[in-house]
Design a protein around this motif. Sequence first.
Motif, PDB file in Angstrom:
ATOM      1  N   ALA A  73       1.077  -0.988  -0.064  1.00 15.72           N
ATOM      2  CA  ALA A  73       0.083   0.133   0.132  1.00 15.72           C
ATOM      3  C   ALA A  73       1.043   1.194  -0.031  1.00 15.72           C
ATOM      4  O   ALA A  73       1.906   1.427   0.547  1.00 15.72           O
ATOM      5  CB  ALA A  73      -0.871  -0.339   0.656  1.00 15.72           C
ATOM      6  N   ARG A  74       0.698   2.045  -0.724  1.00 18.73           N
ATOM      7  CA  ARG A  74       1.079   3.695  -0.774  1.00 18.73           C
ATOM      8  C   ARG A  74       0.071   4.563  -1.032  1.00 18.73           C
ATOM      9  O   ARG A  74      -0.690   4.419  -0.812  1.00 18.73           O
ATOM     10  CB  ARG A  74       2.093   3.695  -2.432  1.00 18.73           C
ATOM     11  CG  ARG A  74       1.036   3.532  -3.362  1.00 18.73           C
ATOM     12  CD  ARG A  74       1.614   3.078  -4.491  1.00 18.73           C
ATOM     13  NE  ARG A  74       2.273   1.580  -5.105  1.00 18.73           N
ATOM     14  CZ  ARG A  74       3.165   0.977  -5.807  1.00 18.73           C
ATOM     15  NH1 ARG A  74       3.004   1.713  -6.803  1.00 18.73           N
ATOM     16  NH2 ARG A  74       3.284  -0.114  -5.660  1.00 18.73           N
ATOM     17  N   PRO A  75       0.547   5.558  -0.712  1.00 17.20           N
ATOM     18  CA  PRO A  75       0.037   7.125  -0.504  1.00 17.20           C
ATOM     19  C   PRO A  75      -1.189   7.143  -1.985  1.00 17.20           C
ATOM     20  O   PRO A  75      -1.116   6.503  -3.551  1.00 17.20           O
ATOM     21  CB  PRO A  75       0.531   8.505  -1.130  1.00 17.20           C
ATOM     22  CG  PRO A  75       2.269   7.912   0.156  1.00 17.20           C
ATOM     23  CD  PRO A  75       2.204   6.593  -0.751  1.00 17.20           C
ATOM     24  N   ARG A  76      -2.589   7.501  -1.929  1.00 13.97           N
ATOM     25  CA  ARG A  76      -3.768   7.590  -2.066  1.00 13.97           C
ATOM     26  C   ARG A  76      -4.067   6.457  -2.711  1.00 13.97           C
ATOM     27  O   ARG A  76      -5.300   6.218  -3.306  1.00 13.97           O
ATOM     28  CB  ARG A  76      -2.995   8.202  -3.909  1.00 13.97           C
ATOM     29  CG  ARG A  76      -3.018   9.797  -3.609  1.00 13.97           C
ATOM     30  CD  ARG A  76      -2.707  10.263  -5.341  1.00 13.97           C
ATOM     31  NE  ARG A  76      -2.384  11.768  -5.923  1.00 13.97           N
ATOM     32  CZ  ARG A  76      -2.267  12.541  -6.193  1.00 13.97           C
ATOM     33  NH1 ARG A  76      -2.333  12.213  -7.442  1.00 13.97           N
ATOM     34  NH2 ARG A  76      -1.617  13.013  -6.137  1.00 13.97           N
ATOM     35  N   LEU A  77      -3.951   5.489  -1.745  1.00 13.51           N
ATOM     36  CA  LEU A  77      -4.708   4.513  -1.685  1.00 13.51           C
ATOM     37  C   LEU A  77      -4.370   3.649  -0.668  1.00 13.51           C
ATOM     38  O   LEU A  77      -3.886   4.389   0.664  1.00 13.51           O
ATOM     39  CB  LEU A  77      -3.325   2.889  -3.201  1.00 13.51           C
ATOM     40  CG  LEU A  77      -2.771   3.244  -4.121  1.00 13.51           C
ATOM     41  CD1 LEU A  77      -1.828   2.244  -4.209  1.00 13.51           C
ATOM     42  CD2 LEU A  77      -4.145   3.078  -4.735  1.00 13.51           C
ATOM     43  N   LEU A  78      -6.009   2.547  -0.669  1.00 12.90           N
ATOM     44  CA  LEU A  78      -6.134   2.504   1.033  1.00 12.90           C
ATOM     45  C   LEU A  78      -5.524   0.973   1.011  1.00 12.90           C
ATOM     46  O   LEU A  78      -5.541   0.184   0.317  1.00 12.90           O
ATOM     47  CB  LEU A  78      -7.848   2.257   1.328  1.00 12.90           C
ATOM     48  CG  LEU A  78      -8.756   3.443   0.666  1.00 12.90           C
ATOM     49  CD1 LEU A  78     -10.074   2.996   0.899  1.00 12.90           C
ATOM     50  CD2 LEU A  78      -8.694   4.547   1.089  1.00 12.90           C
TER      51      LEU A  78
END
Length: 346
Positions: A73-78
Amino acid sequence: MSFPKFYKCLHRLCPDHTLHCLLMCVLLCTQEELLVGAPRVLVTGATGLLGRAVCREFHSAGWTVIGTGYRRARPRLLRCDLTDEDAVRGLLHEYKPDVIVHCAAERRPDVMERHTEAAVNLNVHATSTLAKEAATCGALFLYISTDYVFDGRNPPYGEDDSPNPLNVYGRSKLEGERETLRHCPGAVVLRVPVLFGEVESVTESVVTSLYLKVQEASEESCTLDHVLQRFPTDARDVAAVCRKLSERARQDPSIRGIFHFSGKEQMTKYEMAVAIAQAFNLPSSHLIPLTEQPAASALRPINSQLNCSRLELLNLSVEPRPFTSAIIDCLWPFTPDKRWRQTVFH
């Protein structure tokens, strides 16, 4: 007319700032309503090769995209553990997607033979949970499956042909299909073969990883399988089919059940590697075809070619990208000279 141009015209026609501001507010409110009214798609496995392509495809078509990941998981993803039923239920309740595209899966057959329980939890149990919750919240559920549900003895395979998977991976995906259609009868199942695409590393796809074998020209010869017939398929094409299926199925409830999509070029790993070498003007004489089925933890079908006529008859397919041009798109960023693409194409 673009928004900035509209603004300038409005200012020239109506210098009165009170009316000007009022009209601007109306316009901005309309834009906000349009954004809020956009259809919403939730993409599981959005950090993976196919998931990233699906997110880009829907986003470019004006959808609101909610992507989920877990370990990557990374920024902008849940971040969501799909094996946690409460977490999945909470996610769908909060974001209320119109469509769920379920890309998340354990896709490595040999890994699944060794770590069966964890893989089945993701490929079967998480799929079952998502299908149940999709049916509850009224979302269209699109499940990504595989040509490995077939044994490869009598190709090509239509959607109604009897599956007979040879390995744990194929069995888990077939069980995922059955759970999908049992809990969510209006769902769509899309079977696809081996994928490649815009990878984050060369090893992300078994297709692009062959580039490493091609680069071993200065070393000893390299043997590659020349028995198992593959149909390498660009994830960008699969993503386009997912979008078309989703858009049509939201309007037409007869769009349900199992569909097939595949690239059209039949190739062994050896043939793919040779094609990659030729595409990049690299030697291939060190590549040796292995004409005996390679030893592996998981058995593979010899030829699980998919008949894709159902999609084509409904005008829901896309013309697959030719392998050579598609593999150049995917691999040129990994070439030693990043200017290679410009020197070849210009």
